[in-house]
Design an enzyme around this catalytic site. Structure first.
Site, PDB file in Angstrom:
ATOM      1  N   ALA A  91       0.827  -1.147   0.025  1.00  0.00           N
ATOM      2  CA  ALA A  91      -0.019   0.016  -0.006  1.00  0.00           C
ATOM      3  C   ALA A  91       0.764   1.144  -0.045  1.00  0.00           C
ATOM      4  O   ALA A  91       1.968   1.077   0.349  1.00  0.00           O
ATOM      5  CB  ALA A  91      -0.693   0.090   1.299  1.00  0.00           C
ATOM      6  N   VAL A  92       0.329   2.333  -0.573  1.00  0.00           N
ATOM      7  CA  VAL A  92       1.050   3.537  -0.624  1.00  0.00           C
ATOM      8  C   VAL A  92       0.032   4.693  -0.055  1.00  0.00           C
ATOM      9  O   VAL A  92      -1.208   4.621  -0.298  1.00  0.00           O
ATOM     10  CB  VAL A  92       1.616   4.142  -2.027  1.00  0.00           C
ATOM     11  CG1 VAL A  92       2.180   5.476  -2.325  1.00  0.00           C
ATOM     12  CG2 VAL A  92       2.401   2.851  -2.561  1.00  0.00           C
ATOM     13  N   GLU A 124      -2.712 -12.476  -4.129  1.00  0.00           N
ATOM     14  CA  GLU A 124      -4.131 -12.193  -4.582  1.00  0.00           C
ATOM     15  C   GLU A 124      -4.521 -10.748  -4.645  1.00  0.00           C
ATOM     16  O   GLU A 124      -3.951  -9.829  -3.522  1.00  0.00           O
ATOM     17  CB  GLU A 124      -5.124 -12.803  -3.284  1.00  0.00           C
ATOM     18  CG  GLU A 124      -4.892 -14.437  -3.675  1.00  0.00           C
ATOM     19  CD  GLU A 124      -4.188 -15.015  -2.434  1.00  0.00           C
ATOM     20  OE1 GLU A 124      -3.839 -14.128  -1.476  1.00  0.00           O
ATOM     21  OE2 GLU A 124      -3.741 -15.992  -2.575  1.00  0.00           O
ATOM     22  N   ASN A 129      -9.939  -4.398  -8.154  1.00  0.00           N
ATOM     23  CA  ASN A 129      -8.904  -3.483  -7.883  1.00  0.00           C
ATOM     24  C   ASN A 129      -7.987  -3.331  -9.199  1.00  0.00           C
ATOM     25  O   ASN A 129      -7.148  -3.939  -9.189  1.00  0.00           O
ATOM     26  CB  ASN A 129      -8.213  -3.941  -6.527  1.00  0.00           C
ATOM     27  CG  ASN A 129      -6.965  -3.006  -6.174  1.00  0.00           C
ATOM     28  OD1 ASN A 129      -6.733  -1.960  -6.884  1.00  0.00           O
ATOM     29  ND2 ASN A 129      -6.379  -3.099  -4.970  1.00  0.00           N
ATOM     30  N   TYR A 136       0.853  -4.639 -11.058  1.00  0.00           N
ATOM     31  CA  TYR A 136       1.250  -6.060 -11.240  1.00  0.00           C
ATOM     32  C   TYR A 136       1.576  -6.687 -12.540  1.00  0.00           C
ATOM     33  O   TYR A 136       2.579  -7.224 -12.740  1.00  0.00           O
ATOM     34  CB  TYR A 136       0.363  -7.032 -10.407  1.00  0.00           C
ATOM     35  CG  TYR A 136      -0.079  -6.614  -9.145  1.00  0.00           C
ATOM     36  CD1 TYR A 136       0.991  -6.269  -8.201  1.00  0.00           C
ATOM     37  CD2 TYR A 136      -1.132  -6.725  -8.506  1.00  0.00           C
ATOM     38  CE1 TYR A 136       0.672  -5.969  -6.731  1.00  0.00           C
ATOM     39  CE2 TYR A 136      -1.457  -6.625  -7.173  1.00  0.00           C
ATOM     40  CZ  TYR A 136      -0.505  -6.159  -6.316  1.00  0.00           C
ATOM     41  OH  TYR A 136      -0.844  -5.829  -4.939  1.00  0.00           O
TER      42      TYR A 136
HETATM   43  C1  LIG Z   1      -2.082  -0.010  -5.705  1.00  0.00           C
HETATM   44  C2  LIG Z   1      -1.060   1.000  -5.171  1.00  0.00           C
HETATM   45  C3  LIG Z   1      -0.057   0.205  -4.098  1.00  0.00           C
HETATM   46  C4  LIG Z   1      -0.070   1.431  -6.250  1.00  0.00           C
HETATM   47  O1  LIG Z   1       0.827   2.558  -5.809  1.00  0.00           O
HETATM   48  P1  LIG Z   1       1.284   3.548  -6.399  1.00  0.00           P
HETATM   49  O2  LIG Z   1       2.681   4.041  -5.689  1.00  0.00           O
HETATM   50  O3  LIG Z   1       0.152   4.606  -6.845  1.00  0.00           O
HETATM   51  O4  LIG Z   1       1.870   3.026  -7.968  1.00  0.00           O
HETATM   52  P2  LIG Z   1       2.764   3.551  -8.982  1.00  0.00           P
HETATM   53  O5  LIG Z   1       2.742   5.037  -8.992  1.00  0.00           O
HETATM   54  O6  LIG Z   1       3.893   2.741  -8.858  1.00  0.00           O
HETATM   55  O7  LIG Z   1       2.063   2.974 -10.337  1.00  0.00           O
HETATM   56  C5  LIG Z   1       2.655   2.011 -11.237  1.00  0.00           C
HETATM   57  C6  LIG Z   1       1.686   1.673 -12.349  1.00  0.00           C
HETATM   58  O8  LIG Z   1       0.461   0.985 -11.647  1.00  0.00           O
HETATM   59  C7  LIG Z   1      -0.697   1.479 -12.622  1.00  0.00           C
HETATM   60  N1  LIG Z   1      -1.533   2.404 -11.615  1.00  0.00           N
HETATM   61  C8  LIG Z   1      -1.307   2.651 -10.391  1.00  0.00           C
HETATM   62  N2  LIG Z   1      -2.458   3.382  -9.812  1.00  0.00           N
HETATM   63  C9  LIG Z   1      -3.348   3.412 -10.922  1.00  0.00           C
HETATM   64  C10 LIG Z   1      -4.498   3.884 -10.859  1.00  0.00           C
HETATM   65  N3  LIG Z   1      -5.118   4.280  -9.933  1.00  0.00           N
HETATM   66  N4  LIG Z   1      -5.449   3.719 -11.956  1.00  0.00           N
HETATM   67  C11 LIG Z   1      -4.756   2.752 -13.051  1.00  0.00           C
HETATM   68  N5  LIG Z   1      -3.531   2.599 -13.076  1.00  0.00           N
HETATM   69  C12 LIG Z   1      -2.817   2.623 -11.845  1.00  0.00           C
HETATM   70  C13 LIG Z   1      -0.207   2.412 -13.908  1.00  0.00           C
HETATM   71  O9  LIG Z   1       0.126   1.590 -14.733  1.00  0.00           O
HETATM   72  C14 LIG Z   1       1.030   2.969 -12.947  1.00  0.00           C
HETATM   73  O10 LIG Z   1       1.992   3.326 -14.056  1.00  0.00           O
HETATM   74  P3  LIG Z   1       1.794   5.047 -14.557  1.00  0.00           P
HETATM   75  O11 LIG Z   1       1.777   5.846 -13.373  1.00  0.00           O
HETATM   76  O12 LIG Z   1       3.181   5.150 -15.243  1.00  0.00           O
HETATM   77  O13 LIG Z   1       0.617   5.004 -15.467  1.00  0.00           O
HETATM   78  C15 LIG Z   1      -1.819   2.132  -4.520  1.00  0.00           C
HETATM   79  O14 LIG Z   1      -2.769   2.566  -5.278  1.00  0.00           O
HETATM   80  C16 LIG Z   1      -2.631   1.698  -3.132  1.00  0.00           C
HETATM   81  O15 LIG Z   1      -1.961   1.574  -2.236  1.00  0.00           O
HETATM   82  N6  LIG Z   1      -3.746   1.223  -3.170  1.00  0.00           N
HETATM   83  C17 LIG Z   1      -4.484   0.668  -1.832  1.00  0.00           C
HETATM   84  C18 LIG Z   1      -3.881  -0.482  -1.607  1.00  0.00           C
HETATM   85  C19 LIG Z   1      -4.156  -1.577  -2.697  1.00  0.00           C
HETATM   86  O16 LIG Z   1      -5.205  -1.643  -3.158  1.00  0.00           O
HETATM   87  N7  LIG Z   1      -3.061  -2.485  -2.606  1.00  0.00           N
HETATM   88  C20 LIG Z   1      -3.015  -3.689  -3.530  1.00  0.00           C
HETATM   89  C21 LIG Z   1      -3.514  -4.853  -2.640  1.00  0.00           C
HETATM   90  S1  LIG Z   1      -3.409  -6.228  -3.595  1.00  0.00           S
END
Ligand SMILES: CC(C)(COP(=O)(O)OP(=O)(O)OC[C@H]1O[C@@H](n2cnc3c(N)ncnc32)[C@H](O)[C@@H]1OP(=O)(O)O)[C@@H](O)C(=O)NCCC(=O)NCCS
Length: 170
Positions: A91-92, A124, A129, A136
């Site tokens: 998570a971020v 998973e 999401n 991934y």
């Molecule tokens: C999923 C999560 C960890 C991604 O973290 P992040 O730091 O924002 O991701 P990144 O900036 O490294 O993104 C990498 C790529 O992922 C994809 N991506 C990330 N967030 C996205 C969004 N909201 N919508 C579409 N694509 C997305 C994009 O392809 C992105 O590349 P780009 O920014 O160059 O287009 C974050 O949204 C999060 O914490 N979500 C809530 C917790 C969660 O769902 N965890 C996963 C549980 S399985």
């Protein structure tokens, strides 16, 4: 050499280092804000005691001001068992998303898995999401199965994804 010393996931503005006990309040705060299935402080603490510390990582912005003791932008927790890596949580913090931190955390853990000669990484993710699934997929994971009603609150299917890192010896 430790991950903290190698700083394997470093990218512009972010250091990826090992999680410690002192980080857990913030980790739990990020977990609660991110809609993940709840682990809570005790489960992370237990994992720190029994798991591989190189598979529990946090992302720390190098320049950001520390406001109200908060310094962590995101985290990832995985476990290695019998040559397989299971990514349990990533998570971020909302205000740090879409800056490549999730990708950096994932790549750091995959790099560590390769060092441990892991053959396959699994995770998973909620079927709805799509943000996480895209992240991934960009790192090479492929959907291999669907688990009905795997999640609760709210009920939702899980997509199982895997990444082959190394062929098993014949
Ligand atoms: C999923 C999560 C960890 C991604 O973290 P992040 O730091 O924002 O991701 P990144 O900036 O490294 O993104 C990498 C790529 O992922 C994809 N991506 C990330 N967030 C996205 C969004 N909201 N919508 C579409 N694509 C997305 C994009 O392809 C992105 O590349 P780009 O920014 O160059 O287009 C974050 O949204 C999060 O914490 N979500 C809530 C917790 C969660 O769902 N965890 C996963 C549980 S399985």
């Amino acid at each position: 050499m430790s991950i903290a010393a190698r700083n394997i996931g470093s990218q512009a503005g972010i250091a990826i280092v090992r999680m410690t006990e002192h980080d857990l309040l913030e980790v739990v705060e990020i977990e609660e804000q991110s809609g993940l299935s709840r682990w809570g402080w005790a489960a992370y603490y237990a994992e720190l005691q029994s798991g591989n510390p190189n598979l529990m990582l946090i992302a720390v912005p190098r320049q950001a001001a520390i406001i109200e003791h908060r310094r962590i932008a995101g985290y990832i927790v995985a476990r290695e068992t019998a040559g397989e890596l299971h990514i349990n949580n990533v998570a971020v913090r909302g205000s740090y998303r879409r800056r490549g931190i999730g990708r950096a955390l994932l790549e750091s853990i995959i790099q560590e898995a390769r060092r441990l000669s892991v053959t396959t990484a699994f995770l998973e993710v909620r079927s709805g999401n799509l943000a996480a699934q895209k992240l991934y997929e960009e790192s090479g994971f492929k959907a291999i199965a669907q688990r009905s009603n795997y999640y609760s609150d709210p009920a939702e299917d899980a997509v199982v994804m895997s990444l082959v890192l190394m062929q098993k010896p014949a």
